[in-house]
Structures are given as C-alpha cells and as structure tokens.
Design a protein around this motif. Structure first.
Motif, mmCIF file in Angstrom:
data_model
loop_
_atom_site.group_PDB
_atom_site.id
_atom_site.type_symbol
_atom_site.label_atom_id
_atom_site.label_comp_id
_atom_site.label_asym_id
_atom_site.label_seq_id
_atom_site.Cartn_x
_atom_site.Cartn_y
_atom_site.Cartn_z
ATOM 1 N N GLY A 100 0.809 -1.214 0.000
ATOM 2 C CA GLY A 100 0.000 0.000 0.000
ATOM 3 C C GLY A 100 0.840 1.261 0.000
ATOM 4 N N ALA A 101 2.143 1.121 -0.241
ATOM 5 C CA ALA A 101 3.078 2.253 -0.283
ATOM 6 C C ALA A 101 3.136 2.998 1.047
ATOM 7 C CB ALA A 101 2.753 3.195 -1.436
ATOM 8 N N GLU A 102 2.967 2.259 2.119
ATOM 9 C CA GLU A 102 3.113 2.810 3.458
ATOM 10 C C GLU A 102 4.574 2.675 3.871
ATOM 11 O OE1 GLU A 102 0.054 2.260 6.727
ATOM 12 O OE2 GLU A 102 1.588 0.807 7.305
ATOM 13 N N LEU A 103 5.035 3.554 4.739
ATOM 14 C CA LEU A 103 6.419 3.518 5.201
ATOM 15 C C LEU A 103 6.472 3.090 6.667
ATOM 16 C CD1 LEU A 103 9.282 4.395 4.057
ATOM 17 C CD2 LEU A 103 8.998 6.407 5.508
ATOM 18 N N LEU A 104 7.355 2.173 6.973
ATOM 19 C CA LEU A 104 7.659 1.808 8.353
ATOM 20 C C LEU A 104 9.005 2.447 8.657
ATOM 21 C CD1 LEU A 104 7.285 0.122 10.964
ATOM 22 C CD2 LEU A 104 8.489 -1.734 9.780
ATOM 23 N N ALA A 105 9.051 3.311 9.648
ATOM 24 C CA ALA A 105 10.282 4.019 10.001
ATOM 25 C C ALA A 105 10.750 3.584 11.386
ATOM 26 C CB ALA A 105 10.054 5.524 9.972
ATOM 27 N N HIS A 106 12.059 3.324 11.499
ATOM 28 C CA HIS A 106 12.667 2.973 12.780
ATOM 29 C C HIS A 106 13.346 4.227 13.309
ATOM 30 C CE1 HIS A 106 15.430 0.067 15.176
ATOM 31 N NE2 HIS A 106 14.479 0.608 15.920
ATOM 32 N N VAL A 107 12.722 4.844 14.296
ATOM 33 C CA VAL A 107 13.166 6.142 14.799
ATOM 34 C C VAL A 107 13.542 6.049 16.282
ATOM 35 C CG1 VAL A 107 11.737 7.375 13.114
ATOM 36 C CG2 VAL A 107 10.812 6.877 15.384
ATOM 37 N N ASP A 108 14.079 7.123 16.786
ATOM 38 C CA ASP A 108 14.469 7.196 18.193
ATOM 39 C C ASP A 108 13.234 6.979 19.080
ATOM 40 O OD1 ASP A 108 15.275 7.921 20.764
ATOM 41 O OD2 ASP A 108 16.381 9.678 20.091
ATOM 42 N N PRO A 109 13.242 5.931 19.910
ATOM 43 C CA PRO A 109 12.085 5.665 20.776
ATOM 44 C C PRO A 109 11.724 6.844 21.687
ATOM 45 C CG PRO A 109 13.578 3.799 20.801
ATOM 46 C CD PRO A 109 14.267 4.914 20.058
ATOM 47 N N GLU A 110 12.718 7.649 22.058
ATOM 48 C CA GLU A 110 12.433 8.808 22.911
ATOM 49 C C GLU A 110 11.649 9.881 22.158
ATOM 50 O OE1 GLU A 110 15.854 10.275 24.997
ATOM 51 O OE2 GLU A 110 16.398 8.280 25.717
ATOM 52 N N ARG A 111 11.745 9.889 20.844
ATOM 53 C CA ARG A 111 11.012 10.865 20.028
ATOM 54 C C ARG A 111 9.643 10.338 19.579
ATOM 55 N NH1 ARG A 111 12.364 15.220 17.885
ATOM 56 N NH2 ARG A 111 11.729 14.771 15.740
ATOM 57 N N SER A 112 9.403 9.052 19.786
ATOM 58 C CA SER A 112 8.140 8.441 19.334
ATOM 59 C C SER A 112 6.890 9.171 19.816
ATOM 60 C CB SER A 112 8.063 6.977 19.759
ATOM 61 O OG SER A 112 8.876 6.196 18.953
ATOM 62 N N PRO A 113 6.803 9.538 21.102
ATOM 63 C CA PRO A 113 5.571 10.202 21.545
ATOM 64 C C PRO A 113 5.254 11.462 20.733
ATOM 65 C CG PRO A 113 6.848 9.494 23.432
ATOM 66 C CD PRO A 113 7.723 9.293 22.215
ATOM 67 N N HIS A 114 6.265 12.204 20.351
ATOM 68 C CA HIS A 114 6.050 13.392 19.528
ATOM 69 C C HIS A 114 5.764 13.004 18.079
ATOM 70 C CE1 HIS A 114 6.573 17.103 17.354
ATOM 71 N NE2 HIS A 114 7.570 16.560 16.688
ATOM 72 N N LEU A 115 6.562 12.096 17.534
ATOM 73 C CA LEU A 115 6.449 11.757 16.117
ATOM 74 C C LEU A 115 5.099 11.133 15.755
ATOM 75 C CD1 LEU A 115 10.071 10.452 15.479
ATOM 76 C CD2 LEU A 115 9.088 12.628 14.727
ATOM 77 N N VAL A 116 4.503 10.365 16.656
ATOM 78 C CA VAL A 116 3.205 9.750 16.339
ATOM 79 C C VAL A 116 2.073 10.774 16.318
ATOM 80 C CG1 VAL A 116 3.830 7.422 17.093
ATOM 81 C CG2 VAL A 116 2.700 8.991 18.692
ATOM 82 N N THR A 117 2.330 11.993 16.754
ATOM 83 C CA THR A 117 1.299 13.043 16.674
ATOM 84 C C THR A 117 1.307 13.752 15.323
ATOM 85 O OG1 THR A 117 2.690 14.845 17.541
ATOM 86 C CG2 THR A 117 1.512 13.470 19.168
ATOM 87 N N LEU A 118 2.304 13.481 14.491
ATOM 88 C CA LEU A 118 2.395 14.122 13.181
ATOM 89 C C LEU A 118 1.377 13.507 12.226
ATOM 90 C CD1 LEU A 118 6.268 14.419 12.871
ATOM 91 C CD2 LEU A 118 4.628 16.158 13.612
#
Length: 109
Positions: free
Chosen positions: A45-63
C-alpha cells in the motif's frame, strides 16, 4: 511489490544515495538497511515503516499520518517503530523528513 510500492522504493533509494545501503525483504515489504541496521521499510500500500528514536516516538506519532506500527492487528511493535500513511509521504519533503529521522537514529546507535 505493487506499482505504488515500487515507486516509493525508488524515492527512498534516491534519498539514501549518500549511505551504504542494502535492501532486504522484511516486514512484508522491502526494508532498507544502512550500515546493516534497518532504517525504513516500504510496505504494501506504499506505506512507510520508520525505525526512529524511541524517545522521540511520543512526539512523532502526533504528526499527520503517523501511528505506532503494528505487526499484525493489535500487536504493537513498540516505541521507535512508526507507520506513516501513503498519502502523507506522497510529498517529497515529508518522505525526506521520515527517512532522515530514521537515518539519524540508526547513525546514533
């Protein structure tokens, strides 16, 4: 990989040209490894799975278009794993943002 996924994979490749990369079928899609560490994966489905800094996850999932990644319905992959919807990453700048977040995290591990 369907046409949408192939096009997204080509765009990810272009963003990673400055890095030593390897492509591996993984997570039901095509994963991109930088220095043998998984950075992003192009999923069905052309979705992206990104492996990011776990400490930034709470902020990044709000985007826009971002949500905690799952390995099957209701099975969270944990902090640092984020799925980004295809419509959001149609924009080159947003795709570059997510790939950049993942590359930065992998480079600091």
């Amino acid at each position: 990989m369907n046409g949408d996924g192939s096009a997204l994979a080509d765009r990810v490749r272009a963003l990673l040209t400055a890095h030593s990369t390897r492509e591996v079928p993984m997570f039901g899609g095509l994963s991109f490894m930088v220095d043998e560490k998984m950075v992003v994966s192009v999923r069905p489905g052309a979705e992206l799975l990104a492996h990011v800094d776990p400490e930034r996850s709470p902020h990044l999932v709000t985007l826009p278009g971002a949500r905690p990644a799952e390995m099957g319905a209701g099975r969270a992959m944990g902090p640092g794993w984020i799925s980004v919807s295809a419509d959001v990453i149609e924009d080159d700048e947003r795709l570059a943002f997510w790939v950049g977040e993942a590359v930065e995290y992998v480079g600091n591990r």
